[in-house]
Design an enzyme around this catalytic site. Structure first.
Site, PDB file in Angstrom:
ATOM      1  N   LYS A 197       0.858  -1.188   0.000  1.00 28.81           N
ATOM      2  CA  LYS A 197       0.000   0.000   0.000  1.00 28.81           C
ATOM      3  C   LYS A 197       0.891   1.232   0.000  1.00 28.81           C
ATOM      4  CE  LYS A 197      -3.896   2.126   2.456  1.00 28.81           C
ATOM      5  NZ  LYS A 197      -4.792   2.006   3.628  1.00 28.81           N
ATOM      6  N   LYS A 249      -2.139  -1.748  -3.737  1.00 27.87           N
ATOM      7  CA  LYS A 249      -2.984  -0.551  -3.741  1.00 27.87           C
ATOM      8  C   LYS A 249      -2.105   0.691  -3.838  1.00 27.87           C
ATOM      9  CE  LYS A 249      -6.467   1.793  -0.872  1.00 27.87           C
ATOM     10  NZ  LYS A 249      -7.188   1.797   0.415  1.00 27.87           N
TER      11      LYS A 249
END
Length: 327
Positions: A197, A249
């Site tokens: 992330k 992500k």
């Protein structure tokens, strides 16, 4: 010029041939729709920076969940927007809190017809907007935060969730969550690790959706967008700690990372097409600059082609409906 003896164009001659030889084929079951539920709403509320996406009331969330199941999506990822927040994010543990209530509502409505997932983090519930508990000097306390994540995981599992998604990028979060779930008797609850992330500029509309209170940034725990090898290390650690699935992500700016992760692990790989990716396409389409449906499906196909077999996208329901019509 010599006459071409090899003609790849033969396999592009019409739609039927192109469909037959397509190397990457999206399936509605691979799509997961993020949904937001806001405490105290009696009617759904539009999110200005995410056209077509809503903050749901409890009633509208249940209806949206049924619509998603009817479209054939593979899962629903739930996010809660509480009416009040505090320093420790206690609303995340509260059985009557907005997210745990939403889990119970959706599971009661759709059962096992789709996979019910929940974001496991503190940022939606803290008054400071960080993903963890703070030290006296304002830093994020990794290990104290892990204890909070363990409690939240058990609360979400008790509410009936199928998959928890620890997203805070704390070191050791997957192992702590797995142990807590097992110790509480929730061995069948899966862990979708937000293993990769990045500290991305593409999250802006999402923070509107959850009404984030964040000041500053999350660069001390989210990853540097310049780093790939670090991502593979994070993934390796999460798999070793018991992650059932791993996620990258954002998605589109990091397709090389998705591909590298897919090559490195033997668990399912997910990618989250985040709010900024979605909003840019919607804004360009609203101005008539692009063909919205074609770009929607093209972006999702690119994520699948890179190696993600699970795609979180705000277009999940619409894309699933289009795919079912076409195939």
């Amino acid at each position: 010029m010599p006459y071409p003896e090899i003609r790849p164009r033969r396999l592009r001659r019409n739609a039927a041939v192109r469909r037959l030889v397509s190397e990457t084929r999206l399936d509605p079951a691979e799509l997961v729709v993020p949904m937001f539920v806001k405490e105290g709403l009696t009617e759904p509320r539009a999110i200005a920076s995410l056209p077509g996406v809503l903050q749901h009331s409890r009633d509208s969330l249940r209806k949206a969940a049924v619509e998603a199941v009817q479209a054939g999506v593979g899962g629903i990822m739930l996010f809660g927007v509480p009416a009040t927040r505090d320093e420790t994010g206690s609303g995340g543990v509260d059985p009557a809190g907005v997210l745990n209530t939403a889990i119970r509502d959706v599971v009661a409505e759709v059962g096992d017809s789709t996979v019910v997932m929940s974001d496991l983090c503190l940022d939606e519930f803290t008054s400071h907007g960080h993903c963890g508990l703070l030290t006296p000097d304002g830093g994020v306390d990794n290990d104290a935060t892990l204890a909070a994540y363990a409690d939240i995981a058990v609360a979400q599992a008790a509410a009936g969730v199928h998959v928890v998604g620890p997203s805070g990028m704390m070191d050791g979060q997957v192992g702590v969550v797995r142990k807590a779930l097992d110790a509480a008797g929730h061995r069948d609850v899966s862990v979708l690790a937000y293993a990769v992330k990045y500290a991305s500029a593409f999250y802006g509309p999402f923070r509107d959706a959850v009404e984030s209170a964040l000041e500053g940034d999350r660069r001390t725990y989210q990853q540097d967008p310049a780093n790939l090898r670090e991502s593979l290390r994070e993934v390796e650690l999460d798999v070793a700690e018991g992650a059932d699935m791993v996620m990258v992500k954002p998605a589109l700016p990091y397709l090389d990372v998705v591909s590298a992760v897919r090559a490195a692990v033997n668990v399912p790989v997910a990618a989250y097409q985040v709010s900024g990716e979605y909003a840019m396409v919607e804004a360009a389409a609203a101005n008539g600059w692009i063909d919205r449906e074609r770009v929607m499906l093209e972006t999702l196909t690119s994520i699948g082609r890179a190696g993600a077999q699970i795609i979180l996208t705000y277009w999940a329901v619409e894309a699933a409906q289009l795919l079912r019509e076409r195939y």
